[in-house]
Design a protein around this motif. Structure first.
Motif, PDB file in Angstrom:
ATOM      1  N   PRO A  35     -51.828  70.663  93.425  1.00 28.07           N
ATOM      2  CA  PRO A  35     -51.905  69.210  93.222  1.00 28.07           C
ATOM      3  C   PRO A  35     -51.666  68.818  91.766  1.00 28.07           C
ATOM      4  CG  PRO A  35     -54.101  70.143  93.526  1.00 28.07           C
ATOM      5  CD  PRO A  35     -53.129  71.245  93.827  1.00 28.07           C
ATOM      6  N   ALA A  36     -50.752  67.891  91.553  1.00 29.55           N
ATOM      7  CA  ALA A  36     -50.386  67.480  90.187  1.00 29.55           C
ATOM      8  C   ALA A  36     -51.535  66.802  89.464  1.00 29.55           C
ATOM      9  CB  ALA A  36     -49.182  66.537  90.255  1.00 29.55           C
ATOM     10  N   GLU A  37     -52.527  66.328  90.193  1.00 28.84           N
ATOM     11  CA  GLU A  37     -53.659  65.661  89.553  1.00 28.84           C
ATOM     12  C   GLU A  37     -54.419  66.616  88.623  1.00 28.84           C
ATOM     13  OE1 GLU A  37     -57.886  63.482  90.795  1.00 28.84           O
ATOM     14  OE2 GLU A  37     -56.574  64.340  92.338  1.00 28.84           O
ATOM     15  N   HIS A  38     -54.445  67.899  88.975  1.00 32.18           N
ATOM     16  CA  HIS A  38     -55.255  68.849  88.205  1.00 32.18           C
ATOM     17  C   HIS A  38     -54.450  70.016  87.611  1.00 32.18           C
ATOM     18  CE1 HIS A  38     -58.994  66.900  89.210  1.00 32.18           C
ATOM     19  NE2 HIS A  38     -58.719  66.962  90.510  1.00 32.18           N
ATOM     20  N   TYR A  39     -53.175  70.134  87.961  1.00 36.83           N
ATOM     21  CA  TYR A  39     -52.368  71.240  87.462  1.00 36.83           C
ATOM     22  C   TYR A  39     -51.056  70.699  86.915  1.00 36.83           C
ATOM     23  CZ  TYR A  39     -55.541  74.086  90.340  1.00 36.83           C
ATOM     24  OH  TYR A  39     -56.643  74.668  90.905  1.00 36.83           O
ATOM     25  N   SER A  40     -50.643  71.194  85.754  1.00 36.87           N
ATOM     26  CA  SER A  40     -49.416  70.677  85.154  1.00 36.87           C
ATOM     27  C   SER A  40     -48.719  71.766  84.356  1.00 36.87           C
ATOM     28  CB  SER A  40     -49.722  69.475  84.247  1.00 36.87           C
ATOM     29  OG  SER A  40     -50.649  69.850  83.229  1.00 36.87           O
ATOM     30  N   ALA A  41     -47.455  71.458  84.012  1.00 36.11           N
ATOM     31  CA  ALA A  41     -46.646  72.407  83.244  1.00 36.11           C
ATOM     32  C   ALA A  41     -46.974  72.310  81.766  1.00 36.11           C
ATOM     33  CB  ALA A  41     -45.163  72.114  83.477  1.00 36.11           C
ATOM     34  N   GLU A  42     -46.665  73.392  81.058  1.00 39.47           N
ATOM     35  CA  GLU A  42     -46.741  73.409  79.605  1.00 39.47           C
ATOM     36  C   GLU A  42     -45.347  73.688  79.044  1.00 39.47           C
ATOM     37  OE1 GLU A  42     -47.969  73.141  76.699  1.00 39.47           O
ATOM     38  OE2 GLU A  42     -49.822  72.145  77.248  1.00 39.47           O
ATOM     39  N   VAL A  48     -49.694  77.657  82.924  1.00 38.09           N
ATOM     40  CA  VAL A  48     -50.109  76.508  83.728  1.00 38.09           C
ATOM     41  C   VAL A  48     -51.327  75.888  83.054  1.00 38.09           C
ATOM     42  CG1 VAL A  48     -51.164  75.794  85.913  1.00 38.09           C
ATOM     43  CG2 VAL A  48     -49.192  77.344  85.919  1.00 38.09           C
ATOM     44  N   GLU A  49     -51.358  74.556  82.994  1.00 40.08           N
ATOM     45  CA  GLU A  49     -52.515  73.862  82.440  1.00 40.08           C
ATOM     46  C   GLU A  49     -53.324  73.249  83.573  1.00 40.08           C
ATOM     47  OE1 GLU A  49     -52.734  71.312  78.653  1.00 40.08           O
ATOM     48  OE2 GLU A  49     -52.580  69.837  80.261  1.00 40.08           O
ATOM     49  N   THR A  50     -54.655  73.400  83.479  1.00 39.57           N
ATOM     50  CA  THR A  50     -55.544  72.752  84.448  1.00 39.57           C
ATOM     51  C   THR A  50     -56.306  71.631  83.761  1.00 39.57           C
ATOM     52  OG1 THR A  50     -57.438  74.205  84.023  1.00 39.57           O
ATOM     53  CG2 THR A  50     -55.828  74.951  85.647  1.00 39.57           C
ATOM     54  N   ARG A  67     -63.440  76.110  90.060  1.00 38.13           N
ATOM     55  CA  ARG A  67     -62.656  75.604  91.180  1.00 38.13           C
ATOM     56  C   ARG A  67     -61.160  75.634  90.872  1.00 38.13           C
ATOM     57  NH1 ARG A  67     -60.330  70.747  92.516  1.00 38.13           N
ATOM     58  NH2 ARG A  67     -61.135  69.708  90.638  1.00 38.13           N
ATOM     59  N   LEU A  68     -60.808  75.174  89.681  1.00 38.75           N
ATOM     60  CA  LEU A  68     -59.394  75.109  89.328  1.00 38.75           C
ATOM     61  C   LEU A  68     -58.807  76.505  89.105  1.00 38.75           C
ATOM     62  CD1 LEU A  68     -59.423  71.996  86.984  1.00 38.75           C
ATOM     63  CD2 LEU A  68     -58.724  72.133  89.380  1.00 38.75           C
ATOM     64  N   ARG A  69     -59.568  77.400  88.539  1.00 40.07           N
ATOM     65  CA  ARG A  69     -59.075  78.769  88.404  1.00 40.07           C
ATOM     66  C   ARG A  69     -58.842  79.398  89.787  1.00 40.07           C
ATOM     67  NH1 ARG A  69     -62.016  81.974  83.361  1.00 40.07           N
ATOM     68  NH2 ARG A  69     -61.606  80.425  81.746  1.00 40.07           N
ATOM     69  N   ARG A  70     -59.791  79.208  90.688  1.00 39.62           N
ATOM     70  CA  ARG A  70     -59.643  79.784  92.022  1.00 39.62           C
ATOM     71  C   ARG A  70     -58.404  79.221  92.723  1.00 39.62           C
ATOM     72  NH1 ARG A  70     -65.473  79.486  92.277  1.00 39.62           N
ATOM     73  NH2 ARG A  70     -65.322  77.425  93.231  1.00 39.62           N
ATOM     74  N   GLY A  71     -58.162  77.928  92.539  1.00 40.09           N
ATOM     75  CA  GLY A  71     -56.989  77.336  93.163  1.00 40.09           C
ATOM     76  C   GLY A  71     -55.699  77.950  92.662  1.00 40.09           C
TER      77      GLY A  71
END
Length: 848
Positions: A35-42, A48-50, A67-71
């Motif tokens: 989901p782009a809401e919580h994960y983005s490019a660098e 990957v940036e969370t 949570r974000l690491r697990r995803g």
């Protein structure tokens, strides 16, 4: 409260191929399934940036990060990819950079070139809610002095381009190269901050407000104050600790502002210096305190000071108990840089380091469970070779330390008694002031891993070849003087210069047996402290200590591949005879009155050498003969307390001069030859890197300790100003005699040494203090750390790369409690050195 003090975080995470342990540029593929809401490019496709949701508590932030690491792990695992929250990926190389495809990033690469190409780095950003931007800017100024401490806690980037940089956070050093990084300087309001950004953008130096890469800033996209100075941290709880401290610092600054407490901004150079110190040493070095005129203190003291200074705010926020516990855990465990270096030390493989940081990043919030029980009462320090972060025995030492821990007190007392009885029965002594004293031995062995031994073989072999080439040259053509590399006065004015050595035949091997003293710093790096080319002693003591440990501790677990030091003595004999296995080699000693008489006896017996005094040798028909047996001597190993040409027997017969004439005629091989002292006095030590470059056309693979020559006017003045900070030594000293460690010396001793140097500048050198590594020793039934060094021996038959062998025997010397001086004459002792060689060299006990 005017500030909301909410929490959020952005984590940049490296993508690691789990087969090669190299960076993987598959971020676009992974992001397409997230989901782009919580994960983005660098900027790089290997990252990957969370972005967490906004939370109110440290526990909520922990849950979000997990949570974000697990995803990310879930989608990455299907591609054989792991994630690593570290400032730099351990196995990353410059060629791994791949730019993320976007117009903005393309423009940045075109404008900033190398700055973009080297951005294989990942950081942690913590957001604390401060919606009033004027307040945020004021708080930003006041929290600046605490940022270096947070950087030190986060430091996770010791490796860069596949090598140890010597920094705990090389990421922050790389980051500081951006034109908009670091501190802003004093700003009084949001308007001033916005004006600064507008000016930077109008200059064209930065493209937009997102490129405000300051250590701390009002966020460009949220009503928060954003901490940007930290490395990414693999253990989630380290990020939580940093978040808790940063939020408390924000609250403290807000309260000070509300109460109109005065504030003096930290001058930008001092702030930069403080950040640099944190990047250099992390938690293993020193940090600057919080005072107006900052001073360095041990990092753990500065961390604890910050935690306790912020206690009122932490209690107000309900975070005190958690942050205090997390801080103590972090100090005990060390930061990620400490743990990465510990992992590398085991086998010398960056892939092991990469595996560690992936496991920590993908593991529980508190980090992986310790593999073994800690040593709770051990006084560990940075640079301890056997006990690592978290008071955990390092892998190579677990069996050994567990063995000692399992012994009851009465058994340890018996071991000590058995040791002393063995020493007395064997006559293991050394000479001090004309008297023989018991040689002190510690029972806890020191291990040298295979990759370390191979590196030492390469570096010391190189050093021995260069020094040998120098001796041949200065007693021959003297090309190095003619070419202006060395001044003639430095060479021929050396206390070790012997004019008669110029008469030795061309091709003479001057230093077939060379001893090197090595130390390790707090990061585990080896440094050559001294070269010994005249009477390098210690091999027999190393052999005796191994025999002692075998006798007293036969059940102590031994590692596979342990080198037998006895086999090195065959190499000693072969080196002395230089390809004449049927020849006769003798050891010429000054006799029972020599401080090293024990060594002379043992080496002669174990290496098959004739043990001789002056009266035992004569010259008959231009050959040297052993008078008691009549045997002709082909090689003479000189272990004299004086010069050969001055040696006479009891009847006044000039034995030494006669022997030397046979050597001049080419009928006797001398080891080590007269005149070798010109290469191992303390002043010449400074020039060994130049000798390596001049004679071998190579770069030194082992570093030296920074050394000042007081014969040089500029360095003389530096030394006089810093005698109390340096180690000063006489250029012709040996055995620790005349050494003054400035920081440990009384003011009167420092003043006296300053006067001695002023009276004879050419007679002294000074070195920076190296915080020697430590090692557990058995003291009073418990394990206590003591400083150690290492004496290793190179056997040399020429100046080619294949002409040197690092003998499989080494002596670890141990300093008394509270001292850095390891010499026996100054209260030091020794311990068994367990060299663990690669399979190819374990059989013959040596490494080339």
């Amino acid at each position: 409260m005017s500030a909301e003090l909410t929490l959020g975080a952005e984590e940049e995470l490296h993508l690691i191929d789990l087969e090669s342990w190299k960076l993987s540029a598959r971020a676009p593929q992974l992001l397409s399934r997230l989901p782009a809401e919580h994960y983005s490019a660098e900027i790089q496709r290997t990252t990957v940036e969370t972005n967490t949701a906004v939370v109110d508590t440290l526990g909520g932030l922990r849950d979000e990060l997990l949570r974000l690491r697990r995803g990310l792990v879930e989608v990455a695992a299907a591609e054989g990819i792991g994630i690593a929250a570290v400032g730099t990926a351990p196995s990353a190389a410059f060629a791994d950079f791949e730019l993320t495809a976007s117009g903005r990033y393309g423009r940045m690469q075109e404008q900033y070139r190398l700055l973009v190409d080297e951005q294989l780095i990942c950081g942690l950003q913590i957001h604390v809610g401060v919606s009033n931007r004027d307040l945020a800017v004021q708080i930003m100024q006041r929290v600046a002095p605490d940022l270096p401490v947070l950087l030190a806690l986060s430091a996770s980037s010791p490796y860069w381009n596949e090598q140890d940089t010597g920094y705990s956070s090389i990421r922050s050093i790389i980051w500081q190269r951006w034109p908009s990084a670091g501190a802003t300087g004093y700003l009084g309001s949001a308007a001033e901050y916005d004006d600064l950004l507008a000016d930077l953008i109008s200059t064209g130096v930065i493209a937009d407000a997102k490129m405000a890469y300051f250590d701390v800033r009002p966020s460009s996209h949220a009503p928060t104050l954003e901490l940007r100075v930290c490395d990414a941290t693999p253990v989630v709880d380290d990020a939580i600790l940093i978040a808790g401290l940063f939020r408390a610092a924000v609250r403290a600054a807000e309260t000070d502002i509300a109460n109109c407490r005065p504030f003096a901004p930290v001058p930008a150079p001092l702030h930069r210096a403080s950040v640099w110190r944190a990047a250099r040493g992390g938690l293993s070095g020193e940090l600057l305190d919080h005072l107006r005129h900052p001073q360095p203190h041990p990092a753990r003291e500065v961390v604890r000071s910050l935690v306790h200074r912020l206690r009122p705010q932490l209690e107000e926020l309900g975070d005190w108990d958690e942050v205090h516990e997390l801080a103590e855990t972090a100090l005990a465990r060390g930061n990620s840089a400490d743990r990465q270096r510990a992992a590398f030390a085991e086998r010398g493989r960056l892939s092991d380091v990469a595996a560690l940081v992936v496991a920590e990043t993908q593991g529980p919030a508190s980090g992986p469970e310790p593999a073994v029980a800690a040593l709770p009462r051990y006084r560990a320090r940075a640079g301890d070779e056997a006990v690592g972060p978290g008071l955990q025995p390092r892998a190579a030492y677990r069996d050994v330390l567990d063995h000692f821990r399992a012994q009851p007190p009465e058994r340890l007392e018996q071991l000590t008694a058995d040791r002393d009885a063995w020493v007395d029965a064997r006559g293991l002594t050394f000479g001090v002031g004309g008297e023989q004293q018991r040689f002190a031995v510690d029972l806890v062995p020191r291990l040298i891993n295979p990759h370390e031994w191979e590196a030492l073989a390469e570096g010391l072999g190189q050093r021995a070849r260069a020094v040998e080439a120098f001796l041949r040259d200065v007693y021959g053509e003297q090309r190095i003087i003619a070419d202006g590399v060395l001044d003639r006065s430095l060479v021929e004015g050396s206390p070790g210069w012997r004019t008669e050595a110029r008469r030795l035949p061309p091709g003479t091997v001057h230093a077939p047996i060379t001893g090197f003293d090595l130390v390790r710093n707090e990061f585990g790096g080896w440094r050559v402290l001294e070269d010994n080319l005249r009477n390098p002693s210690g091999a027999a003591y190393a052999l005796a200590v191994r025999e002692l440990v075998d006798a007293v501790l036969p059940d102590l677990p031994r590692p596979a591949g342990l080198v037998d030091p006895r086999q090195a003595l065959a190499g000693l004999r072969a080196t002395l005879l230089a390809g004449r296995p049927d020849g006769t080699a003798a050891l010429l000693s000054s006799g029972p009155g020599s401080p090293a008489w024990f060594e002379h006896r043992v080496l002669a017996e174990e290496a098959g050498l004739l043990l001789c005094g002056a009266a035992d040798l004569e010259v008959v028909d231009a050959r040297v003969r052993h008078r008691p047996s009549g045997v002709a001597v082909d090689s003479l190993y000189l272990r004299l307390d004086g010069e050969l040409v001055d040696l006479v027997d009891g009847d006044g017969r000039p034995v030494g001069a006669q022997l030397f004439e046979v050597a001049v005629a080419g009928r006797l091989r001398l080891a080590n030859a007269p005149g070798n002292g010109v290469a191992d006095d303390k002043a010449m030590y400074c020039y060994v890197p130049e000798l390596i470059a001049y004679y071998l056309d190579e770069h030194p693979t082992l570093e030296s300790v920074p050394t000042y020559r007081t014969s040089d006017e500029a360095e003389y003045r530096i030394v006089l100003d810093r005698v109390g900070e340096l180690v000063t030594k006489p250029v012709d000293g040996h055995g620790g005699q005349g050494v003054l460690i400035g920081p440990d010396a009384a003011a009167s001793s420092v003043a006296e040494r300053r006067a001695q140097i002023a009276a004879d500048p050419a007679g002294w050198v000074a070195q920076e203090v190296v915080q020697l590594s430590s090692h557990p020793t058995l003291e009073g039934g418990s394990l206590e750390p003591r400083h150690v060094d290492l004496r290793a021996f190179v056997h040399l038959t020429g100046t080619g790369r294949d002409d040197t062998t690092l003998a499989g025997i080494a002596l670890t010397r141990v300093a008394p409690e509270g001292s850095l001086v390891v010499n026996s004459s100054r209260g030091g002792g020794a311990k068994d050195t367990w060299i663990v060689a690669p399979d190819s060299t374990a059989a013959n006990g040596s490494s080339r």
